[in-house]
Design an enzyme around this catalytic site. Structure first.
Site, PDB file in Angstrom:
ATOM      1  N   GLU A  11      10.020  16.255  15.531  1.00  0.00           N
ATOM      2  CA  GLU A  11       9.954  16.344  14.280  1.00  0.00           C
ATOM      3  C   GLU A  11       9.433  17.517  12.891  1.00  0.00           C
ATOM      4  O   GLU A  11       8.478  17.289  13.213  1.00  0.00           O
ATOM      5  CB  GLU A  11       9.499  14.520  13.397  1.00  0.00           C
ATOM      6  CG  GLU A  11      10.072  14.371  11.994  1.00  0.00           C
ATOM      7  CD  GLU A  11       9.743  12.338  11.866  1.00  0.00           C
ATOM      8  OE1 GLU A  11       8.237  12.894  11.736  1.00  0.00           O
ATOM      9  OE2 GLU A  11      10.359  12.407  11.230  1.00  0.00           O
ATOM     10  N   LYS A  67       0.681  -1.061   0.167  1.00  0.00           N
ATOM     11  CA  LYS A  67       0.094   0.191   0.001  1.00  0.00           C
ATOM     12  C   LYS A  67       0.914   1.236   0.087  1.00  0.00           C
ATOM     13  O   LYS A  67       1.451   1.102   0.954  1.00  0.00           O
ATOM     14  CB  LYS A  67      -0.920   0.163   1.456  1.00  0.00           C
ATOM     15  CG  LYS A  67      -2.208   0.429   1.267  1.00  0.00           C
ATOM     16  CD  LYS A  67      -2.546   2.349   0.670  1.00  0.00           C
ATOM     17  CE  LYS A  67      -2.416   2.885   1.994  1.00  0.00           C
ATOM     18  NZ  LYS A  67      -1.680   4.502   1.757  1.00  0.00           N
ATOM     19  N   CYS A  92      13.881  10.689   6.935  1.00  0.00           N
ATOM     20  CA  CYS A  92      13.112  10.362   8.212  1.00  0.00           C
ATOM     21  C   CYS A  92      15.024  10.388   8.831  1.00  0.00           C
ATOM     22  O   CYS A  92      14.396  10.758  10.690  1.00  0.00           O
ATOM     23  CB  CYS A  92      12.603   8.626   8.363  1.00  0.00           C
ATOM     24  SG  CYS A  92      13.406   7.304   7.005  1.00  0.00           S
ATOM     25  N   GLU A 100       9.171   1.490  11.580  1.00  0.00           N
ATOM     26  CA  GLU A 100       9.975   2.663  10.691  1.00  0.00           C
ATOM     27  C   GLU A 100       9.422   3.306  11.149  1.00  0.00           C
ATOM     28  O   GLU A 100       8.808   4.101   9.708  1.00  0.00           O
ATOM     29  CB  GLU A 100      10.651   2.351   9.753  1.00  0.00           C
ATOM     30  CG  GLU A 100      10.966   0.476   8.995  1.00  0.00           C
ATOM     31  CD  GLU A 100      12.354   0.621  10.069  1.00  0.00           C
ATOM     32  OE1 GLU A 100      12.918   1.298  10.296  1.00  0.00           O
ATOM     33  OE2 GLU A 100      13.021  -0.635  10.438  1.00  0.00           O
TER      34      GLU A 100
HETATM   35  P1  NAD Z   1       1.801   8.709   7.995  1.00  0.00           P
HETATM   36  O1  NAD Z   1       2.065   7.793   9.005  1.00  0.00           O
HETATM   37  O2  NAD Z   1       0.828   9.359   7.479  1.00  0.00           O
HETATM   38  O3  NAD Z   1       1.664   8.173   6.510  1.00  0.00           O
HETATM   39  C1  NAD Z   1       2.363   6.459   6.052  1.00  0.00           C
HETATM   40  C2  NAD Z   1       1.688   5.821   5.492  1.00  0.00           C
HETATM   41  O4  NAD Z   1       0.185   4.870   6.205  1.00  0.00           O
HETATM   42  C3  NAD Z   1       0.786   5.949   3.972  1.00  0.00           C
HETATM   43  O5  NAD Z   1       0.631   5.271   3.457  1.00  0.00           O
HETATM   44  C4  NAD Z   1      -0.303   6.176   4.866  1.00  0.00           C
HETATM   45  O6  NAD Z   1      -1.670   5.779   4.183  1.00  0.00           O
HETATM   46  C5  NAD Z   1      -1.025   4.904   5.331  1.00  0.00           C
HETATM   47  N1  NAD Z   1      -1.692   4.847   6.547  1.00  0.00           N
HETATM   48  C6  NAD Z   1      -2.724   6.493   7.163  1.00  0.00           C
HETATM   49  N2  NAD Z   1      -3.094   6.474   7.836  1.00  0.00           N
HETATM   50  C7  NAD Z   1      -3.544   4.448   8.535  1.00  0.00           C
HETATM   51  C8  NAD Z   1      -3.289   3.319   9.100  1.00  0.00           C
HETATM   52  N3  NAD Z   1      -4.522   4.111  10.161  1.00  0.00           N
HETATM   53  N4  NAD Z   1      -3.437   1.994   9.314  1.00  0.00           N
HETATM   54  C9  NAD Z   1      -2.618   1.542   8.608  1.00  0.00           C
HETATM   55  N5  NAD Z   1      -1.893   2.450   7.679  1.00  0.00           N
HETATM   56  C10 NAD Z   1      -2.485   3.958   7.867  1.00  0.00           C
HETATM   57  O7  NAD Z   1       3.264   8.845   7.490  1.00  0.00           O
HETATM   58  P2  NAD Z   1       3.839  10.255   6.676  1.00  0.00           P
HETATM   59  O8  NAD Z   1       3.228  11.078   6.102  1.00  0.00           O
HETATM   60  O9  NAD Z   1       3.883   9.100   4.964  1.00  0.00           O
HETATM   61  O10 NAD Z   1       5.380   9.674   6.070  1.00  0.00           O
HETATM   62  C11 NAD Z   1       6.539  10.787   7.159  1.00  0.00           C
HETATM   63  C12 NAD Z   1       6.565   9.837   8.302  1.00  0.00           C
HETATM   64  O11 NAD Z   1       7.048   8.751   7.552  1.00  0.00           O
HETATM   65  C13 NAD Z   1       7.964  10.959   9.092  1.00  0.00           C
HETATM   66  O12 NAD Z   1       7.372   9.804  10.476  1.00  0.00           O
HETATM   67  C14 NAD Z   1       9.227  10.073   8.967  1.00  0.00           C
HETATM   68  O13 NAD Z   1      10.206   9.952   9.647  1.00  0.00           O
HETATM   69  C15 NAD Z   1       8.990   8.479   8.889  1.00  0.00           C
HETATM   70  N6  NAD Z   1       9.329   7.982   7.959  1.00  0.00           N
HETATM   71  C16 NAD Z   1      10.489   6.684   8.485  1.00  0.00           C
HETATM   72  C17 NAD Z   1      11.484   6.295   7.792  1.00  0.00           C
HETATM   73  C18 NAD Z   1      12.825   5.367   8.626  1.00  0.00           C
HETATM   74  O14 NAD Z   1      13.033   4.173   7.795  1.00  0.00           O
HETATM   75  N7  NAD Z   1      12.613   4.889  10.229  1.00  0.00           N
HETATM   76  C19 NAD Z   1      11.458   6.047   6.295  1.00  0.00           C
HETATM   77  C20 NAD Z   1      10.668   7.294   6.011  1.00  0.00           C
HETATM   78  C21 NAD Z   1       9.706   7.912   6.437  1.00  0.00           C
END
Ligand code: NAD
Length: 527
Positions: free
Chosen positions: A378, A173, A280, A246
């Protein structure tokens, strides 16, 4: 959340329109899939997985290598799609997303067999008793991957390759902000000859992600925010399935007084502003020793002024657009909050309305403190807050004063001093004289401590997240009953008392003193 409510919700909003954040142009439209459609995708994946797991590593690797060739042949078109959907510069799409994953593809295609080879365990004195133990690694079944928008290609693709090579089927997804890049991953593998159903890309918003987490997969690989990660962990707990999380970071960079100032300043600028600071592992807190602070900060500011900010697909762009209005607003809030509490803007500090899209100037802040959001939460944007420090103890305390612990870096000409400090920092990865890039190394583990997550991706540790270890124990001695089986005669009790003392020393010589009693016991049973 029930299947019914999800279906109703998506019935009102069955399509997602993907926009270029730099220009506002529509890039494409994809379906916003319902829970029922996600469940059907998981079922299809499960039906195909057994035959895939039965193939040997070489055959699976051949398909991954074919996919790699397709990516290589079409690298510019894919980079353009990544740049248009995410806003990042074309060059960065190639250097930070495509190049590392091409390497990762060849690495896992060739090395998974070795990394997952059967392991023989040393079982000490039990080995002398004719027994042996091995661990074999079996596929989990169907792996659900839920990914973010900031590295829409590199993050899911790495996990897809590792999961497939380990013999799993995958349902992916992608983020609703970058669904076309997610679909591209599916298309590449389909053209490479991956059997239908083994990798399915289910596009949709958070509800589709939530549906995937509840759709009966065997493990969830989630990358995204802490808030969503907690929801995913709850869904996993309800079903008692494992998940890798992650999550976010607030990564510190520590520049010691003996660092190479030009190198460290250039690294801070790249580590803070690559991908508009939306990594991240971006540098989100910069600590510089007071002895070199003036020279270092001047160098950082001069380099930031020289950065070219523009639409990502234009040649020469260093910094592109941010991904969304929501993300840009967080940056504005953090900068404004810091300034209202006395922070000084050394460069940047504003939106770039002149460029039309979601642009925020690369910004350096001085006179910040750990009371400000910009040093605690963040930011995920092009903001580099700088503090100066006097002692190692002080800077270590600050570096660890965070709920996050993803990556950190230490800058010094003395590698052993760097290593010593690195070991005291609470983060999943700490680099010495390097910054941000190790997600790009296929061989090294990636993952956080504290609120930055649970579990690992990449490297052998990441691969082990995608398999079920099975312990196979064999006893070659088939003609004697075990000493500890029934009957519990008085003599048996006596022998066990002796074994408790001697066997538990781990020393076979000690145990051998009990040999006569053991032999007697072998023949002593009530029937
Ligand atoms: P997000 O949590 O808003 O969304 C991530 C994914 O989860 C999307 O595909 C979204 O549609 C899905 N999602 C949303 N609600 C959900 C639910 N209830 N259940 C399951 N899936 C759901 O994050 P984002 O804004 O897309 O990404 C940014 C964040 O990701 C930042 O906090 C960043 O630090 C983190 N990040 C971490 C890493 C790592 O390796 N640690 C890498 C990249 C990004």
């Amino acid at each position: 959340m029930s299947v019914q409510t999800l279906t109703l919700a998506t019935a009102e909003n069955t399509e997602i329109i993907s926009h270029d954040p730099a220009t506002g142009e529509e890039v494409g439209r994809v379906p916003n899939l319902s829970a029922a459609e996600v469940i059907a995708a998981v079922k299809r994946a499960r039906a195909m997985q057994g035959a895939w797991a039965a193939l040997d590593f070489k055959e699976r690797g051949r398909i991954v290598m074919r996919a790699r060739q397709i990516v290589l042949d079409e690298i510019d078109a894919i980079a353009r799609l990544i740049s248009r959907e995410s806003g990042k510069p074309l060059t960065e799409a190639i250097s930070m997303e495509l190049t590392p994953t091409l390497d990762l593809m060849q690495f896992f295609a060739r090395k998974t067999k070795k990394l997952l080879r059967t392991e023989k365990l040393d079982i000490g004195q039990y080995g002398l008793m004719g027994r042996s133990s091995r661990i074999i690694y079996k596929p989990l079944g169907v792996v659900g991957i839920i990914s973010p928008w900031n590295f829409p290609w590199a993050i899911p693709l790495g996990e897809v390759v590792m999961a497939l090579m380990a013999g799993n089927a995958v349902v992916l997804k992608p983020s609703e902000l970058t669904p076309l890049v997610g679909l591209k991953i599916g298309e590449v593998f389909k053209r490479a000859g991956l059997p239908e159903g083994l990798l399915q890309v289910v596009t949709g918003d958070g509800k589709t992600g939530a549906a995937l987490a509840e759709a009966g997969v065997d493990k969830i690989m989630f990358t995204g925010s802490v808030a969503t990660g907690k929801r995913v962990a709850e869904a996993a707990a309800r079903q008692l399935i494992p998940c890798v999380l992650e999550l976010g970071g607030k990564d510190p960079m520590i520049v010691l007084e003996d660092a190479n100032v030009l190198m460290a300043a250039s690294a801070a600028v790249w580590g803070g502003f690559a991908n508009s600071g939306q990594a991240c592992a971006s540098v989100e807190r910069l600590y510089v020793h007071e002895k070199i602070a003036t020279q270092f900060i001047e160098q950082v500011v001069a380099q930031v002024r020289a950065l070219e900010q523009n639409i990502g697909t234009r040649e020469g762009t260093d910094i592109g657009a941010m991904s969304s209005e929501r993300q840009l607003k967080i940056v504005e809030e953090h900068v404004n909050d810091a300034v209202s509490q006395g922070a000084r803007v050394l460069v940047g500090g504003h939106r770039r309305d002149d460029l039309g899209g979601m642009f925020y100037e690369p910004t350096v802040l001085a006179d910040v403190s750990h009371q400000m959001d910009v040093m605690r939460e963040e930011t995920f944007g092009p903001v580099l807050p700088v503090m100066t420090f006097k002692t190692e103890e002080e800077v270590l305390r600050w570096a660890n004063d965070s709920v996050f612990g993803l990556t950190a870096s230490v800058w010094t000409r003395d590698a052993s001093r760097g290593r010593r400090l690195a070991e005291k920092i609470e983060a999943g990865t700490v680099t010495v004289n390097e910054v941000l890039y190790t997600h790009g190394i296929a061989q090294t583990p990636w993952g956080g401590m504290k609120q930055s997550g649970i579990g690992r991706t990449h490297g052998r540790l990441g691969l082990l997240e995608l398999v079920a270890p099975q312990h196979i124990h064999v006893n070659r001695v088939t003609s004697f009953r075990d000493l500890w089986w029934f009957s519990y005669t008085p003599r048996a009790a006596e022998l066990f008392r002796g074994l408790a003392r001697r066997f538990a020393t781990g020393n076979p010589l000690q145990t051998s003193l009990l040999l006569p009693q053991m032999i007697r016991r072998l023949f002593e049973r009530r029937n």
